[in-house]
Design a protein around this motif. Structure first.
Motif, short mmCIF file in Angstrom:
data_model
loop_
_atom_site.label_atom_id
_atom_site.label_comp_id
_atom_site.label_asym_id
_atom_site.label_seq_id
_atom_site.Cartn_x
_atom_site.Cartn_y
_atom_site.Cartn_z
N ILE A 154 -17.15 -2.52 4.55
CA ILE A 154 -16.37 -1.48 5.22
C ILE A 154 -17.28 -0.36 5.71
CG2 ILE A 154 -14.55 0.25 4.95
CD1 ILE A 154 -13.58 -2.63 5.14
N ASP A 155 -18.23 0.03 4.88
CA ASP A 155 -19.18 1.07 5.30
C ASP A 155 -19.99 0.62 6.51
OD1 ASP A 155 -18.37 2.64 3.17
OD2 ASP A 155 -19.92 1.85 1.83
N PHE A 156 -20.36 -0.65 6.54
CA PHE A 156 -21.17 -1.17 7.63
C PHE A 156 -20.44 -1.06 8.96
CE2 PHE A 156 -23.04 -4.30 10.41
CZ PHE A 156 -24.39 -4.27 10.11
N HIS A 164 -11.98 2.86 17.14
CA HIS A 164 -10.93 1.99 17.69
C HIS A 164 -9.75 1.97 16.71
CE1 HIS A 164 -14.60 0.62 19.74
NE2 HIS A 164 -13.80 0.35 20.75
N PRO A 165 -9.08 3.12 16.60
CA PRO A 165 -8.05 3.28 15.56
C PRO A 165 -6.83 2.40 15.75
CG PRO A 165 -8.04 5.14 17.07
CD PRO A 165 -9.24 4.33 17.42
N ASN A 166 -6.64 1.82 16.92
CA ASN A 166 -5.46 0.98 17.14
C ASN A 166 -5.66 -0.47 16.72
OD1 ASN A 166 -3.94 3.12 18.25
ND2 ASN A 166 -4.87 2.80 20.25
N LEU A 167 -6.87 -0.82 16.33
CA LEU A 167 -7.13 -2.18 15.88
C LEU A 167 -6.42 -2.46 14.57
CD1 LEU A 167 -10.92 -2.94 16.48
CD2 LEU A 167 -8.98 -4.29 17.28
N LEU A 168 -5.80 -3.62 14.47
CA LEU A 168 -5.28 -4.08 13.19
C LEU A 168 -6.46 -4.55 12.35
CD1 LEU A 168 -2.27 -6.19 14.48
CD2 LEU A 168 -2.15 -3.94 13.42
N VAL A 169 -6.58 -4.04 11.13
CA VAL A 169 -7.71 -4.38 10.27
C VAL A 169 -7.20 -5.11 9.04
CG1 VAL A 169 -9.68 -3.54 8.95
CG2 VAL A 169 -9.02 -2.39 11.09
N TYR A 170 -7.70 -6.32 8.84
CA TYR A 170 -7.35 -7.13 7.68
C TYR A 170 -8.58 -7.31 6.80
CZ TYR A 170 -2.91 -8.24 9.86
OH TYR A 170 -1.65 -8.14 10.41
N LEU A 171 -8.40 -7.14 5.51
CA LEU A 171 -9.47 -7.33 4.54
C LEU A 171 -9.17 -8.60 3.75
CD1 LEU A 171 -9.84 -3.67 3.22
CD2 LEU A 171 -10.81 -4.71 5.29
N GLN A 172 -10.12 -9.52 3.76
CA GLN A 172 -9.89 -10.83 3.15
C GLN A 172 -10.91 -11.08 2.05
OE1 GLN A 172 -8.53 -14.07 5.68
NE2 GLN A 172 -10.33 -15.21 5.04
N PRO A 173 -10.47 -11.40 0.84
CA PRO A 173 -11.42 -11.69 -0.24
C PRO A 173 -12.25 -12.92 0.08
CG PRO A 173 -9.16 -11.51 -1.09
CD PRO A 173 -9.07 -11.55 0.39
N GLN A 187 -8.71 -1.43 -4.12
CA GLN A 187 -9.25 -0.07 -4.18
C GLN A 187 -9.45 0.49 -2.78
OE1 GLN A 187 -12.82 0.09 -6.60
NE2 GLN A 187 -11.89 -1.12 -8.24
N ILE A 188 -9.98 -0.33 -1.88
CA ILE A 188 -10.21 0.13 -0.51
C ILE A 188 -8.89 0.52 0.15
CG2 ILE A 188 -11.00 -0.57 1.79
CD1 ILE A 188 -13.02 -2.43 0.31
N LYS A 192 -7.73 3.44 2.51
CA LYS A 192 -7.45 3.04 3.89
C LYS A 192 -6.07 2.38 3.96
CE LYS A 192 -11.76 3.84 5.45
NZ LYS A 192 -12.10 4.78 6.55
N PRO A 193 -5.01 3.16 3.80
CA PRO A 193 -3.68 2.56 3.71
C PRO A 193 -3.20 1.88 4.99
CG PRO A 193 -3.55 4.96 3.78
CD PRO A 193 -4.98 4.62 3.61
#
Length: 208
Positions: A154-156, A164-173, A187-188, A192-193
């Motif tokens: 996420i930091d990277f 680009h705040p309108n992008l849908l962001v998905y975090l995948q394990p 935790q993230i 980042k709700p």
């Protein structure tokens, strides 16, 4: 050149399954997996981490691929779809056939494709600096899917995501370390709700 004359190298295709990741999770889809990818992600689940692997590669005409489509949406994946010069023609042929189209990409190679195509950007620049995300993708992508292994991903990408705040962001394990990466994602999400959790649902239910 007509669609019937154009061929692409195919790793595999499969029909009437469900999308397991990101925005379209749960939707009935077909997959066209194009052959080849130079990025060599260490946890690649299709074998392209090993450049010496003798992986499937069959040249098939677009017309033949169209003839086996069963679902309303077709996901073009790989490998890396954007390394193939005839990707735009494949997309256009599917759209002409009244199919919805999604493309999954690392973003390392850029081509223009028809605007209705949904693009899932899954950046791998943090894993291999030789393959940075081409800048056009941050504006063109419909969603970003970041594979989380350490949380530092996420930091990277923060400087791109914040502009680009309108992008849908998905975090995948990352699947092989999900016992550690899933708690990291939770935790993230506290910080980042607007981001969302993406699980590889197809693996949990035992389909391709």
């Amino acid at each position: 050149m007509s669609f019937s004359e154009i061929k692409l190298p195919i790793h595999e295709t499969f029909q009437s399954t469900v999308q397991g990741e990101g925005y379209w999770t749960g939707c009935l889809v077909d997959f066209i997996r194009l052959s080849g990818c130079p990025v060599a992600c260490p946890w690649c689940d299709t074998g392209y981490a090993d450049p010496r692997a003798n992986l499937p590669r069959i040249e098939r005409p677009i017309a033949e691929l169209l003839g086996e489509i069963k679902s309303p949406r077709v996901v073009i994946t790989g490998g890396e779809p954007f390394i193939h010069k005839h990707l735009p023609e494949l997309v256009q042929a599917l759209l002409v056939a009244d199919k919805l189209v999604s493309i999954e990409t690392s973003g390392s190679f850029w081509q223009e494709v028809s605007p209705p195509a949904w693009i899932t950007l899954s950046p791998k620049e943090h894993l291999n600096a030789k393959y940075p995300v081409q800048s056009q993708f941050w504006s063109r992508a419909n969603e970003v899917k970041i594979i989380i292994e350490t949380g530092r991903e996420i930091d990277f990408y923060e400087k791109y995501l914040s502009t680009h705040p309108n992008l849908l962001v998905y975090l995948q394990p990352e699947w092989n370390s999900s016992s550690k990466s899933l708690p990291l994602i939770l935790q993230i999400l506290q910080q980042k709700p607007d981001y969302r959790l993406s699980l590889q649902t197809h693996k949990y239910i035992g389909v391709q």
